[in-house]
Motif scaffolding. Structure first.
Motif, PDB file in Angstrom:
ATOM      1  N   GLN A  42       0.833  -1.210   0.000  1.00 49.77           N
ATOM      2  CA  GLN A  42       0.000   0.000   0.000  1.00 49.77           C
ATOM      3  C   GLN A  42       0.863   1.253   0.000  1.00 49.77           C
ATOM      4  O   GLN A  42       0.589   2.208  -0.730  1.00 49.77           O
ATOM      5  CB  GLN A  42      -0.934   0.018   1.217  1.00 49.77           C
ATOM      6  CG  GLN A  42      -2.079  -0.956   1.115  1.00 49.77           C
ATOM      7  CD  GLN A  42      -2.998  -0.856   2.318  1.00 49.77           C
ATOM      8  OE1 GLN A  42      -2.550  -0.883   3.463  1.00 49.77           O
ATOM      9  NE2 GLN A  42      -4.282  -0.742   2.052  1.00 49.77           N
ATOM     10  N   GLU A  43       1.911   1.260   0.805  1.00 51.24           N
ATOM     11  CA  GLU A  43       2.817   2.410   0.870  1.00 51.24           C
ATOM     12  C   GLU A  43       3.472   2.659  -0.492  1.00 51.24           C
ATOM     13  O   GLU A  43       3.508   3.795  -0.974  1.00 51.24           O
ATOM     14  CB  GLU A  43       3.899   2.147   1.924  1.00 51.24           C
ATOM     15  CG  GLU A  43       4.972   3.201   1.992  1.00 51.24           C
ATOM     16  CD  GLU A  43       6.148   2.779   2.878  1.00 51.24           C
ATOM     17  OE1 GLU A  43       7.255   3.285   2.623  1.00 51.24           O
ATOM     18  OE2 GLU A  43       5.973   1.949   3.790  1.00 51.24           O
ATOM     19  N   SER A  46       1.012   3.957  -3.094  1.00 51.86           N
ATOM     20  CA  SER A  46       0.735   5.371  -2.830  1.00 51.86           C
ATOM     21  C   SER A  46       1.876   6.247  -3.329  1.00 51.86           C
ATOM     22  O   SER A  46       1.650   7.294  -3.943  1.00 51.86           O
ATOM     23  CB  SER A  46       0.514   5.577  -1.336  1.00 51.86           C
ATOM     24  OG  SER A  46       0.272   6.919  -1.053  1.00 51.86           O
ATOM     25  N   ASP A  50       1.749   9.106  -6.315  1.00 47.83           N
ATOM     26  CA  ASP A  50       2.227  10.474  -6.099  1.00 47.83           C
ATOM     27  C   ASP A  50       3.340  10.851  -7.082  1.00 47.83           C
ATOM     28  O   ASP A  50       3.480  12.014  -7.452  1.00 47.83           O
ATOM     29  CB  ASP A  50       2.746  10.653  -4.676  1.00 47.83           C
ATOM     30  CG  ASP A  50       1.639  10.643  -3.640  1.00 47.83           C
ATOM     31  OD1 ASP A  50       0.458  10.832  -4.023  1.00 47.83           O
ATOM     32  OD2 ASP A  50       1.950  10.454  -2.446  1.00 47.83           O
TER      33      ASP A  50
END
Length: 102
Positions: A42-43, A46, A50
């Motif tokens: 998930q990190e 993300s 970005d």
């Protein structure tokens, strides 16, 4: 400000120590690793959203490689599943965007 505890790549503590700071770590139990990898995925997703660059995409791939272990699977098995699904459902080459199903 301190970062939240998280799974990091194997050489990160050495890199931190070389910078003059001290990395406080522990080794996760096998039972903790899958959850930590899912959180890491998930990190990394993300971070890719970005900053959509190859480096961030490669980080996602590294986590996927690690997750294969929790599935007791190999890269070849994953790739075979991908090829099968591509054969039955196609890829994304034609850029089809589904608007509605009536």
């Amino acid at each position: 400000m301190r970062d939240a505890p998280k799974l990091v790549r194997d050489n990160v503590p050495t890199i931190i120590d070389a910078s003059g700071r001290h990395a406080v770590t522990r080794v996760l139990r096998e039972s903790e690793m899958t959850l930590a990898l899912r959180q890491k995925l998930q990190e990394e997703i993300s971070e890719y959203l970005d900053d959509p660059c190859l480096e961030e995409l490669s980080d996602i791939l590294e986590v996927i490689h690690a997750l294969l272990g929790s599935h007791h699977a190999t890269w070849d098995q994953l790739e075979a599943l991908r090829v099968t699904k591509r054969r039955t459902h196609g890829g994304f080459d034609e850029r089809i965007f589904l608007i509605d199903v009536q």
